[in-house]
Motif scaffolding. Sequence first.
Motif, PDB file in Angstrom:
ATOM      1  N   LYS A  29       0.907  -1.134  -0.097  1.00 31.59           N
ATOM      2  CA  LYS A  29       0.061  -0.030   0.031  1.00 31.59           C
ATOM      3  C   LYS A  29       0.926   1.198  -0.098  1.00 31.59           C
ATOM      4  O   LYS A  29       2.205   1.193   0.346  1.00 31.59           O
ATOM      5  CB  LYS A  29      -1.004  -0.112   1.305  1.00 31.59           C
ATOM      6  CG  LYS A  29      -1.890  -1.319   1.359  1.00 31.59           C
ATOM      7  CD  LYS A  29      -2.776  -1.233   2.495  1.00 31.59           C
ATOM      8  CE  LYS A  29      -3.660  -2.529   2.712  1.00 31.59           C
ATOM      9  NZ  LYS A  29      -4.384  -2.492   3.875  1.00 31.59           N
ATOM     10  N   PRO A  30       0.510   2.158  -0.443  1.00 30.32           N
ATOM     11  CA  PRO A  30       1.155   3.499  -0.680  1.00 30.32           C
ATOM     12  C   PRO A  30       1.880   4.039   0.808  1.00 30.32           C
ATOM     13  O   PRO A  30       2.906   4.440   0.804  1.00 30.32           O
ATOM     14  CB  PRO A  30       0.117   4.562  -1.055  1.00 30.32           C
ATOM     15  CG  PRO A  30      -0.897   3.774  -1.767  1.00 30.32           C
ATOM     16  CD  PRO A  30      -1.143   2.700  -0.924  1.00 30.32           C
ATOM     17  N   TRP A  31       0.868   3.797   1.845  1.00 28.56           N
ATOM     18  CA  TRP A  31       1.691   4.242   3.020  1.00 28.56           C
ATOM     19  C   TRP A  31       2.732   3.234   3.797  1.00 28.56           C
ATOM     20  O   TRP A  31       3.503   3.777   4.175  1.00 28.56           O
ATOM     21  CB  TRP A  31       0.396   4.345   4.435  1.00 28.56           C
ATOM     22  CG  TRP A  31      -0.021   3.013   4.676  1.00 28.56           C
ATOM     23  CD1 TRP A  31      -0.873   2.444   4.122  1.00 28.56           C
ATOM     24  CD2 TRP A  31       0.465   2.039   5.742  1.00 28.56           C
ATOM     25  NE1 TRP A  31      -1.559   1.134   4.684  1.00 28.56           N
ATOM     26  CE2 TRP A  31      -0.386   1.080   5.867  1.00 28.56           C
ATOM     27  CE3 TRP A  31       1.542   2.209   6.559  1.00 28.56           C
ATOM     28  CZ2 TRP A  31      -0.432  -0.139   6.882  1.00 28.56           C
ATOM     29  CZ3 TRP A  31       1.663   1.184   7.486  1.00 28.56           C
ATOM     30  CH2 TRP A  31       0.686   0.064   7.343  1.00 28.56           C
ATOM     31  N   GLN A  32       2.576   1.901   3.001  1.00 27.23           N
ATOM     32  CA  GLN A  32       3.416   1.121   3.550  1.00 27.23           C
ATOM     33  C   GLN A  32       4.899   1.250   2.618  1.00 27.23           C
ATOM     34  O   GLN A  32       5.996   1.308   3.122  1.00 27.23           O
ATOM     35  CB  GLN A  32       3.075  -0.426   3.217  1.00 27.23           C
ATOM     36  CG  GLN A  32       2.116  -0.764   4.069  1.00 27.23           C
ATOM     37  CD  GLN A  32       1.608  -2.041   3.612  1.00 27.23           C
ATOM     38  OE1 GLN A  32       1.344  -2.384   2.481  1.00 27.23           O
ATOM     39  NE2 GLN A  32       1.324  -3.039   4.646  1.00 27.23           N
ATOM     40  N   LYS A  33       4.912   1.766   1.247  1.00 33.77           N
ATOM     41  CA  LYS A  33       6.049   2.246   0.725  1.00 33.77           C
ATOM     42  C   LYS A  33       6.735   3.393   1.295  1.00 33.77           C
ATOM     43  O   LYS A  33       7.720   3.268   1.265  1.00 33.77           O
ATOM     44  CB  LYS A  33       5.522   2.421  -0.714  1.00 33.77           C
ATOM     45  CG  LYS A  33       4.994   1.348  -1.505  1.00 33.77           C
ATOM     46  CD  LYS A  33       4.646   1.804  -2.895  1.00 33.77           C
ATOM     47  CE  LYS A  33       4.251   0.460  -3.681  1.00 33.77           C
ATOM     48  NZ  LYS A  33       3.684   0.885  -5.472  1.00 33.77           N
ATOM     49  N   GLU A  34       5.868   4.353   1.724  1.00 34.34           N
ATOM     50  CA  GLU A  34       6.214   5.567   2.307  1.00 34.34           C
ATOM     51  C   GLU A  34       6.922   5.337   3.623  1.00 34.34           C
ATOM     52  O   GLU A  34       7.967   6.019   3.812  1.00 34.34           O
ATOM     53  CB  GLU A  34       5.217   6.460   2.634  1.00 34.34           C
ATOM     54  CG  GLU A  34       5.454   7.691   3.324  1.00 34.34           C
ATOM     55  CD  GLU A  34       4.409   8.469   3.561  1.00 34.34           C
ATOM     56  OE1 GLU A  34       4.716  10.018   4.098  1.00 34.34           O
ATOM     57  OE2 GLU A  34       3.187   8.253   3.097  1.00 34.34           O
ATOM     58  N   ALA A  35       6.591   4.196   4.477  1.00 32.39           N
ATOM     59  CA  ALA A  35       7.087   3.838   5.586  1.00 32.39           C
ATOM     60  C   ALA A  35       8.451   3.238   5.272  1.00 32.39           C
ATOM     61  O   ALA A  35       9.499   3.555   6.164  1.00 32.39           O
ATOM     62  CB  ALA A  35       6.113   2.913   6.569  1.00 32.39           C
ATOM     63  N   LEU A  36       8.570   2.155   4.576  1.00 38.43           N
ATOM     64  CA  LEU A  36       9.448   1.694   4.172  1.00 38.43           C
ATOM     65  C   LEU A  36      10.784   2.710   3.624  1.00 38.43           C
ATOM     66  O   LEU A  36      12.035   2.690   3.869  1.00 38.43           O
ATOM     67  CB  LEU A  36       9.560   0.682   2.987  1.00 38.43           C
ATOM     68  CG  LEU A  36       9.027  -0.667   3.320  1.00 38.43           C
ATOM     69  CD1 LEU A  36       8.518  -1.543   2.142  1.00 38.43           C
ATOM     70  CD2 LEU A  36      10.058  -1.281   4.346  1.00 38.43           C
ATOM     71  N   THR A  37      10.437   3.804   3.027  1.00 37.85           N
ATOM     72  CA  THR A  37      11.419   4.849   2.386  1.00 37.85           C
ATOM     73  C   THR A  37      11.986   5.513   3.520  1.00 37.85           C
ATOM     74  O   THR A  37      13.063   5.674   3.568  1.00 37.85           O
ATOM     75  CB  THR A  37      10.704   5.688   1.484  1.00 37.85           C
ATOM     76  OG1 THR A  37      10.013   5.151   0.458  1.00 37.85           O
ATOM     77  CG2 THR A  37      11.630   7.062   0.955  1.00 37.85           C
ATOM     78  N   HIS A  38      10.849   5.933   4.670  1.00 34.73           N
ATOM     79  CA  HIS A  38      11.451   6.597   5.647  1.00 34.73           C
ATOM     80  C   HIS A  38      12.419   6.091   6.473  1.00 34.73           C
ATOM     81  O   HIS A  38      13.308   6.263   7.056  1.00 34.73           O
ATOM     82  CB  HIS A  38      10.168   7.078   6.447  1.00 34.73           C
ATOM     83  CG  HIS A  38       9.429   8.349   5.766  1.00 34.73           C
ATOM     84  ND1 HIS A  38       9.940   9.276   5.288  1.00 34.73           N
ATOM     85  CD2 HIS A  38       8.008   8.523   5.618  1.00 34.73           C
ATOM     86  CE1 HIS A  38       8.975  10.157   4.675  1.00 34.73           C
ATOM     87  NE2 HIS A  38       7.642   9.712   5.067  1.00 34.73           N
TER      88      HIS A  38
END
Length: 867
Positions: A29-38
């Motif tokens: 999910k988009p928020w999961q990708k964002e969390a992985l990036t951070h």
Amino acid sequence: MAKKGTPRKSKAAKKTPSTPAKKAGSSLKPWQKEALTHTGIILAFLLLVVMFFSPVVFQNKVMRQGDIQQFTGMAKELRDYRQEKGEEALWSTRIFSGMPGYQISVEYPGNLFKPITKLLRFGLPNPAFFVFMTFLGFYLFLNILKINPYLSGLGAVAFALSSYFFIILEAGHTSKAHAIAYMAPIVGGIILTYRGKWLLGGAITAFFLALEITANHLQITYYLAIMIGFLGIAYFVDAIMKKTLPDFFKASGVLIIAALLGVAPSTSLLWTTSQYAAETMRGQSELPAKDGEVSSGLNLDYALRWSYGVEESFTLLVPNFYGGSTSFLVKDRELERQFGQKNLRLRTYWGDQPSTSGPVYVGAIICFLFVLGLLITRGPIKWAMLATFLIFLMLSWGKNFLPLTELFFNIFPGYNKFRAVSMTLVMVEFAMPLLGILALNKVIQTEKKDRKNLTRPLLIAGGITGGLSLIFALLGGVLFDFSGAVDSQMNASVVDILVNLRSDMLLSDSLRSFALIAVAFGLIWFYLRDAIKPSLLYAGLTALVVIDMLPVNARFLNEDNYVNERTLKNEYTPSQADQFIMQDPDPDFRVVNLPGSPNQIIQVVNEARTSYYHRNIGGYHAAKLGRYNDLIDTVLIQDIYQLYQVLGEQNDSIRQLRMSNLDVLNMLNLRYVIYPTQQAGPQAFQYTGAHGSAWFVNRIQQVQTPQEEILALRSINTGNTAVVDVAIDGGRFGEQIKGLGNQSDPNARITLTSFDNKRITYKSNSSQPQLAVFSEIYYNDKKGWKAYLDGQEVPHLRANYVLRALNVPAGEHEIEFRFEPAAYFTGETISLISSIILLLLMAGVAFLEWRRRNQENSLEESNNQAT
């Protein structure tokens, strides 16, 4: 066949969302990708920190930090008290004959944000933790500004690797580093609030402001407040232009509430500090200066000793522009051969500061991007950062730009409480990378068709910064003479070597800066021409900043700064003199530790090792009690000089000094003098002229001014005479000594019965009322110390400029002094309640924000499924 008017569905439209082959990772999910990036970026920060501080993280070494070593000595007593009794001592007896412990080592358990800072450590040791928090703080700030994570990561690297932040760690200024780490999120919360996110912005502001003040470096917080003022003005002007003043005032109201909530958990700290500051050398002086005026803060000359030079400011662009540091490690085999010394350290620095651990260098690339930001960015943040850059840069010049310095020193409330004006460059180091990242963000967001408009600003920025670097490299020998302020004190041949070395350092670092700017310029140039992708631009610039900054920081903080923990502890191993003194069972006497020569007498009030074991007449602290500082400068130094004269004639085998005319040392209850003898090293000499813990006087000399009071100490016998300023504070001291004449009772006795940091008791017996003088430092009885006579509180007064005194009636009495500062105990209650309220509000805002994000994610998933 499709009905008329009905659009024909394409093949692509007939496919269901599950038809196309999914790319690897597309199930996230988009928020999961964002969390992985951070997470990945934060782990990269952690890796950088761990690599740089590997001796601390992996080898269990500790950094040798000058101020921390001093702190260890002066805090030992307060820490031991806390460990043994489970409460705070609040008053230190081992530094400068006694002073409040508020700015030494006092815990404020009512402030619940103190344990939060410990949770944020992620197990990192000092000083690695402070740098990691600086990374995180700036990264969070840029994400709040909606800068993409990779660009935010670049900005965090640029900010956190500024050379000054590493130099202060080498010096041991850890509270300063801690406060710097929280600046960026506070500014982010403020900007978020002005952008309409009132609840979230206000909560972030309050939370990080609470952490900022808890870090307890009010000078950094003060400078941050000025920068926030510039930001507020910029948004005010922007609101006028956009006709959105109602929103501006609403946001400002939210921020005022947030500021109150953020400050409240530190009520105890701020209240006690405020009371204490008024009594210190940073408060209003009670003695006239040379011009006859009474100062309300630090002496201007003292405050401006560490003024950055105007030309020295080019260290922002070229690190060794002014030669590095006053103790620069020169790795040159030929010079090592000439000097006959390995690990050669020379005073390559040729500026006007008395000493410096290194230059303030923000990075050649950041200087280039900063100029680009001035040319292409718009909005209130730009103007606030430009004002921050200009004003704080000029303030750092101090004595080299007196009009502005004196304006701030005389008009801005509180500015004259701080020294080392070069510290204002911290705000310059904040403004430059911020505007540089905003410039890059502008470059990234500019559409391809409009990128050609950025070519001219890019050429100008590169031409200014790269051109200056090249000019310094090619013409440095013509523009500068490389002569230092103290070169006249050195051998001429050494000066010649230094001048050549300084010239070479400028040449090599100028070429270095030029090369870095050229490569950064090239990366942006190729991106504007669509020759490289954004990912390569981010990675390339980030790598360049790391390559630029880490080697420079390693010049001033490297493996030479680390030692085994045992080695550091051994520096506090008690000497033979310490052991001799510690055999004395008396709980109340003082020690003075003299350096080997009278020319080094300033060390008496600039060392805290003695305070590790003994009640020290000297000490080390940047904010001594003002009256005690006056005592040192006016009369105490004279007594110490006389001690030197006697010690110079003393036989090393004799361990007693029989003197009675050193009246200031006598009233301070000096019993031992540590002095380095030629035969046996530091030895303890017993001094026998002191008056003891308390004594009755048979004469009171009344004066009308503080100046008369301190000068009288040069002529009175403090054993039988007390000098009292009867006019000060509305004449209340005069009221307390009414009825006391020059009477004496030869059989009168006053003796110490118990001694503690918070409670001291005496027994007295006399046939008539008398004035008792106590060898304890007076600290306004409305601010802490209270006197009790037979259990009843009574007023006490100040005598002999710094000591406590009490009108004791005839007969037998028990006298007690208790240290009960209401500012601490009442403040702790307020701090606890405020902390709970703020944490509950934070939890509520966090929940609302989580629910909002969850709803947005659910809606986005529903829309994706529908399409």
